[in-house]
Write an enzyme that holds these catalytic residues in place. Structure first.
Site, PDB file in Angstrom:
ATOM      1  N   ASP A   1     -12.261  -7.667   1.721  1.00 29.64           N
ATOM      2  CA  ASP A   1     -12.029  -6.298   1.248  1.00 29.64           C
ATOM      3  C   ASP A   1     -12.877  -5.971   0.023  1.00 29.64           C
ATOM      4  O   ASP A   1     -13.149  -4.806  -0.247  1.00 29.64           O
ATOM      5  CB  ASP A   1     -10.553  -6.114   0.859  1.00 29.64           C
ATOM      6  CG  ASP A   1      -9.612  -6.350   2.026  1.00 29.64           C
ATOM      7  OD1 ASP A   1     -10.106  -6.530   3.158  1.00 29.64           O
ATOM      8  OD2 ASP A   1      -8.385  -6.354   1.813  1.00 29.64           O
TER       9      ASP A   1
ATOM     10  N   ASP B   1     -14.130   0.251  -0.118  1.00 25.68           N
ATOM     11  CA  ASP B   1     -13.732  -1.143   0.029  1.00 25.68           C
ATOM     12  C   ASP B   1     -14.775  -1.802   0.927  1.00 25.68           C
ATOM     13  O   ASP B   1     -15.250  -1.180   1.899  1.00 25.68           O
ATOM     14  CB  ASP B   1     -12.368  -1.256   0.735  1.00 25.68           C
ATOM     15  CG  ASP B   1     -11.181  -1.050  -0.215  1.00 25.68           C
ATOM     16  OD1 ASP B   1     -11.386  -0.634  -1.371  1.00 25.68           O
ATOM     17  OD2 ASP B   1     -10.032  -1.303   0.237  1.00 25.68           O
TER      18      ASP B   1
ATOM     19  N   ASP C   1     -12.298  -3.475  10.405  1.00 25.06           N
ATOM     20  CA  ASP C   1     -12.313  -4.714  11.186  1.00 25.06           C
ATOM     21  C   ASP C   1     -11.107  -4.932  12.096  1.00 25.06           C
ATOM     22  O   ASP C   1     -10.920  -6.038  12.629  1.00 25.06           O
ATOM     23  CB  ASP C   1     -12.581  -5.941  10.287  1.00 25.06           C
ATOM     24  CG  ASP C   1     -11.707  -6.006   9.053  1.00 25.06           C
ATOM     25  OD1 ASP C   1     -10.836  -5.147   8.888  1.00 25.06           O
ATOM     26  OD2 ASP C   1     -11.915  -6.932   8.238  1.00 25.06           O
TER      27      ASP C   1
ATOM     28  N   HIS D   1     -10.140   0.003   6.522  1.00 24.46           N
ATOM     29  CA  HIS D   1     -10.918  -1.175   6.921  1.00 24.46           C
ATOM     30  C   HIS D   1     -11.238  -1.103   8.414  1.00 24.46           C
ATOM     31  O   HIS D   1     -10.349  -0.890   9.238  1.00 24.46           O
ATOM     32  CB  HIS D   1     -10.213  -2.471   6.549  1.00 24.46           C
ATOM     33  CG  HIS D   1      -9.890  -2.525   5.073  1.00 24.46           C
ATOM     34  ND1 HIS D   1      -9.000  -3.415   4.536  1.00 24.46           N
ATOM     35  CD2 HIS D   1     -10.360  -1.768   4.031  1.00 24.46           C
ATOM     36  CE1 HIS D   1      -8.926  -3.214   3.217  1.00 24.46           C
ATOM     37  NE2 HIS D   1      -9.743  -2.211   2.891  1.00 24.46           N
TER      38      HIS D   1
ATOM     39  N   CYS E   1     -10.500 -10.526   7.667  1.00 23.78           N
ATOM     40  CA  CYS E   1     -10.108 -10.095   6.316  1.00 23.78           C
ATOM     41  C   CYS E   1     -10.073 -11.269   5.335  1.00 23.78           C
ATOM     42  O   CYS E   1     -10.430 -11.119   4.164  1.00 23.78           O
ATOM     43  CB  CYS E   1      -8.704  -9.500   6.329  1.00 23.78           C
ATOM     44  SG  CYS E   1      -8.461  -8.141   7.462  1.00 23.78           S
TER      45      CYS E   1
END
Ligand code: ABU
Length: 379
Positions: free
Chosen positions: A109, A195, A248, A246, A354
């Protein structure tokens, strides 16, 4: 010639050195203008806990993170860990106070490797404002030992009240749906915010998701920073993800020509052309083994952590051990699938992608998307 210690251009080249997160000293998610954590399951209406996480939860997460580290080492990957730290102290800056911090289970992150460069992201949440400090001893060590390593710190935003959009968390879902193509989230467009986990690297091209944790100025900053060295930064959008944070669990490149996609979160119409025009396959991940309600009580991510995998090479992927449907899909696509149990890490911020930050992968930057009409600095 000295061998580069820091060099990683994409998500799939053979992994040589990685940082794996650590749950030591972690605290619960903080309720703040950029985040509103919620419990799941039968106790969903109880207040979200505050302060340090219990020792048994930390021990279970640590066992899984250590298991991942052991697997990676057995595969010849150098594994490093952030220095243990206490995240319980409050933070007070001239612009905000926050009752405690978060933790370092999820280095992805915070840190982004682009070739020889390590970029410390601005971050978007107050409780994570100083998270980069836990990685500074590692970054300094890379910088000392690798004369070509470039160390960049993106401008820190104020995270003052005015950086956040009032009322966002109280919008009913219908309003979110009505405004889904406006991409208006809890952060405004008044400061540079991103981020690192909103970025996916594909060699010369980087994708950046506009989200609750990355705004248009953040994407613009990355474009202006990276374009002069011949890279292309594309903003991408997933309008059906009403609370994006995020990329991912949404759009996961696995090798040149192949992206694992989230069937609940299609790309904004037209954005798929970049991939299809270059002959890439977008393959939907199968349904996760858990529903959102079945995810761990304090986990703030969606069930799509199932697709938050870590590539060791264009042939080998590490997955969570219970995601059998995904294992089968990847096996059918020609991958060697390695598995580790990882669900106790979920409540610490994420899964395998992550919880890792790749520092070095063999290979060079490559142009895997040569057919495109790219608009530099389109802001
Ligand atoms: N930190 C990854 C979470 C993304 C998601 O829940 O979709």
């Amino acid at each position: 010639m000295t061998t580069a210690l820091v060099s990683s251009w994409n998500e799939w080249d053979p992994l040589e050195e990685v940082v794996v997160g650590d749950p030591t000293g972690a605290c619960y998610d903080v309720t703040e203008p950029g985040h509103r954590p919620k419990r799941r399951g039968p106790r969903r209406d109880l207040p979200f806990p505050r302060g340090p996480k219990p020792a048994d939860a930390i021990a279970r997460a640590r066992a899984e993170l250590d298991g991942l580290a052991a697997l990676l080492e057995a595969r010849g990957v150098t594994v490093r860990r952030p220095a243990p730290r206490d995240f319980s102290p409050a933070v007070r800056t001239p612009d905000f106070t926050v009752e405690h911090q978060y933790g370092v289970a999820c280095p992805r992150d915070v840190l982004l490797t682009v070739g020889p460069e390590i970029i410390e992201a601005t971050m978007s949440r107050r409780a994570r404002y100083f998270e980069h400090l836990a990685y500074r001893p590692l970054i300094l060590d890379y910088w000392r030992r690798d004369p070509r390593m470039v160390w960049t710190v993106a401008p820190k935003p104020t995270m003052a009240d005015c950086m956040y959009r009032p009322g966002f968390w109280d919008w009913p879902l219908e309003e979110r749906h009505r405004r889904m193509h406006d991409y208006e989230f809890c952060i405004t467009q008044d400061e540079v915010v991103f981020d690192a986990a909103d970025v996916m690297r594909l060699g010369r091209d980087l994708l950046v998701q506009e989200s609750m944790t990355t705004n248009r100025l953040g994407i613009h900053w990355l474009k202006r920073h990276l374009e002069p060295r011949g890279l292309r930064v594309h903003s991408v959008h997933f309008p059906l993800d009403h609370f994006p944070s995020h990329i991912d669990c949404t759009f996961v490149p696995l090798r040149p020509g192949l992206v694992l996609t989230n069937p609940d979160r299609p790309l904004q119409r037209g954005e798929e052309r970049l991939f299809l025009d270059n002959g890439w396959q977008l393959v939907d991940a199968p349904l996760p083994s858990l529903s959102n309600e079945e995810m761990p009580e304090f986990c703030q991510s969606s069930r799509w952590l199932s697709m938050n995998v870590l590539s060791l090479s264009p042939r080998t992927v590490v997955c969570e051990s219970a995601e059998h449907a995904l294992h089968e899909l990847l096996d059918g696509l020609g991958f060697e699938v390695l598995v580790v149990p990882f669900r106790h890490v979920y409540a610490f911020g994420g899964s395998l992608h992550c919880a890792t930050w790749d520092v070095r992968r063999a290979g060079e930057s490559g142009d895997h998307l040569p057919r495109q009409s790219y608009a530099p600095l389109d802001g």
